[in-house]
Motif scaffolding. Structure first.
Motif, PDB file in Angstrom:
ATOM      1  N   UNK A  68       0.848  -1.184   0.000  1.00 34.93           N
ATOM      2  CA  UNK A  68       0.000   0.000   0.000  1.00 34.93           C
ATOM      3  C   UNK A  68       0.887   1.238   0.000  1.00 34.93           C
ATOM      4  N   UNK A  69       0.708   2.082  -1.006  1.00 31.18           N
ATOM      5  CA  UNK A  69       1.567   3.251  -1.195  1.00 31.18           C
ATOM      6  C   UNK A  69       1.027   4.441  -0.406  1.00 31.18           C
ATOM      7  N   UNK A  70       1.889   5.027   0.417  1.00 32.45           N
ATOM      8  CA  UNK A  70       1.531   6.255   1.130  1.00 32.45           C
ATOM      9  C   UNK A  70       1.995   7.500   0.381  1.00 32.45           C
ATOM     10  N   UNK A  71       3.163   7.421  -0.252  1.00 33.34           N
ATOM     11  CA  UNK A  71       3.675   8.564  -1.000  1.00 33.34           C
ATOM     12  C   UNK A  71       4.656   8.081  -2.057  1.00 33.34           C
ATOM     13  N   UNK A  72       4.765   8.880  -3.140  1.00 30.65           N
ATOM     14  CA  UNK A  72       5.709   8.578  -4.210  1.00 30.65           C
ATOM     15  C   UNK A  72       6.345   9.874  -4.692  1.00 30.65           C
ATOM     16  N   UNK A  73       7.666   9.860  -4.864  1.00 31.45           N
ATOM     17  CA  UNK A  73       8.373  11.023  -5.380  1.00 31.45           C
ATOM     18  C   UNK A  73       9.240  10.579  -6.552  1.00 31.45           C
ATOM     19  N   UNK A  74       9.003  11.177  -7.714  1.00 29.98           N
ATOM     20  CA  UNK A  74       9.768  10.814  -8.908  1.00 29.98           C
ATOM     21  C   UNK A  74      11.240  11.155  -8.725  1.00 29.98           C
ATOM     22  N   UNK A  75      12.114  10.207  -9.133  1.00 38.62           N
ATOM     23  CA  UNK A  75      13.553  10.428  -9.035  1.00 38.62           C
ATOM     24  C   UNK A  75      14.193  10.570 -10.414  1.00 38.62           C
ATOM     25  N   UNK A  76      14.015   9.572 -11.253  1.00 40.71           N
ATOM     26  CA  UNK A  76      14.650   9.598 -12.567  1.00 40.71           C
ATOM     27  C   UNK A  76      14.062   8.498 -13.440  1.00 40.71           C
ATOM     28  N   UNK A  77      14.454   8.488 -14.723  1.00 38.31           N
ATOM     29  CA  UNK A  77      14.038   7.444 -15.654  1.00 38.31           C
ATOM     30  C   UNK A  77      15.275   6.823 -16.284  1.00 38.31           C
ATOM     31  N   UNK A  78      15.352   5.505 -16.274  1.00 39.00           N
ATOM     32  CA  UNK A  78      16.469   4.828 -16.916  1.00 39.00           C
ATOM     33  C   UNK A  78      16.397   5.051 -18.424  1.00 39.00           C
ATOM     34  N   UNK A  79      17.548   5.159 -19.056  1.00 37.88           N
ATOM     35  CA  UNK A  79      17.593   5.538 -20.463  1.00 37.88           C
ATOM     36  C   UNK A  79      17.123   4.450 -21.412  1.00 37.88           C
ATOM     37  N   UNK A  80      17.304   3.195 -21.039  1.00 32.70           N
ATOM     38  CA  UNK A  80      17.026   2.112 -21.978  1.00 32.70           C
ATOM     39  C   UNK A  80      16.685   0.834 -21.230  1.00 32.70           C
ATOM     40  N   UNK A  81      16.198  -0.161 -21.983  1.00 29.71           N
ATOM     41  CA  UNK A  81      15.953  -1.471 -21.392  1.00 29.71           C
ATOM     42  C   UNK A  81      17.260  -2.146 -20.983  1.00 29.71           C
ATOM     43  N   UNK A  82      18.338  -1.808 -21.647  1.00 30.71           N
ATOM     44  CA  UNK A  82      19.649  -2.330 -21.237  1.00 30.71           C
ATOM     45  C   UNK A  82      19.974  -1.874 -19.821  1.00 30.71           C
TER      46      UNK A  82
END
Length: 209
Positions: A68-82
């Motif tokens: 159960x999620x109480x909070x979420x803060x975006x950090x980053x996105x990986x560049x590729x599936x690799x």
């Protein structure tokens, strides 16, 4: 805790979002009321969030990943599936590099029409897995839905298994052997007025190539 989004799948109501915590734990990100994420969720595969969550009380196995999620803060996105594959392997996550029969601790059974499922006779510890198939998976369609066919070996797994595809990424005609795939077991279900027991059916969430 840092969580990498590794899957996003269609549900009858909302979407199911699967993640991998920084400690290598599989998680399924439910809201604080134990519901799946809304249909318009902006969560996407390869995104990383800092997530505060608590385990779902009294989970119904094999769905041990529910949190159960109480909070979420975006950090980053990986560049590729690799990069995603590297993130997974660096955390020592078990990957089934074998035939389909070995998934989920060898608990899968086969229906006459080629679906794979588990029942209460043998319940695995988890409902999700990473898998590198030993064979190509070929796309078929039925009633405008996509399935991926896996050719089986000799008895008792003769013929083929047809795995419904429930992910968001565009379907391809073939998923080559050697591709990292995420598979999962759907929630316990039986058709209305059915005489069969409740089952969790195998489904394909996505792949990373």
């Amino acid at each position: 805790m840092e969580v990498l989004i590794v899957s996003k799948t269609h549900m009858k109501n909302g979407v199911c979002v699967g993640g991998l915590a920084n400690n290598g734990r599989f998680v399924r990100l439910l809201d604080n009321h134990s519901h799946h994420q809304p249909s318009d969720s902006t969560l996407e595969v390869r995104q990383i969030y800092n997530v505060t969550f608590s385990p779902r009380s009294n989970p119904i196995l094999p769905h041990s990943e529910d949190v159960l999620v109480q909070s979420m803060e975006y950090r980053r996105t990986l560049n590729s599936n690799t990069d995603l594959i590297e993130y997974i392997t660096e955390r020592g996550v078990r990957i089934c590099n074998d035939n389909l029969e070995q998934l989920f601790q060898g608990s899968l059974k086969k229906t006459q029409n080629g679906s794979a499922y588990i029942n209460a006779d043998n319940i695995p510890e988890q409902s999700v897995a990473f898998w590198i198939s030993d064979k190509n998976l070929t796309r078929t369609t039925h009633s405008e839905k996509n399935y991926y066919s896996y050719a089986l070996g000799p008895s008792p797994f003769a013929g083929s298994i047809s795995i419904p595809y429930v992910g968001f990424q565009p379907a391809v005609d073939q998923i080559p052997s050697g591709t990292l795939i995420r598979v999962s077991l759907a929630r316990w279900w039986t058709p209305d007025e059915a005489t069969t027991e409740k089952r969790c059916y195998l489904q394909l969430s996505g792949w990373y190539a």
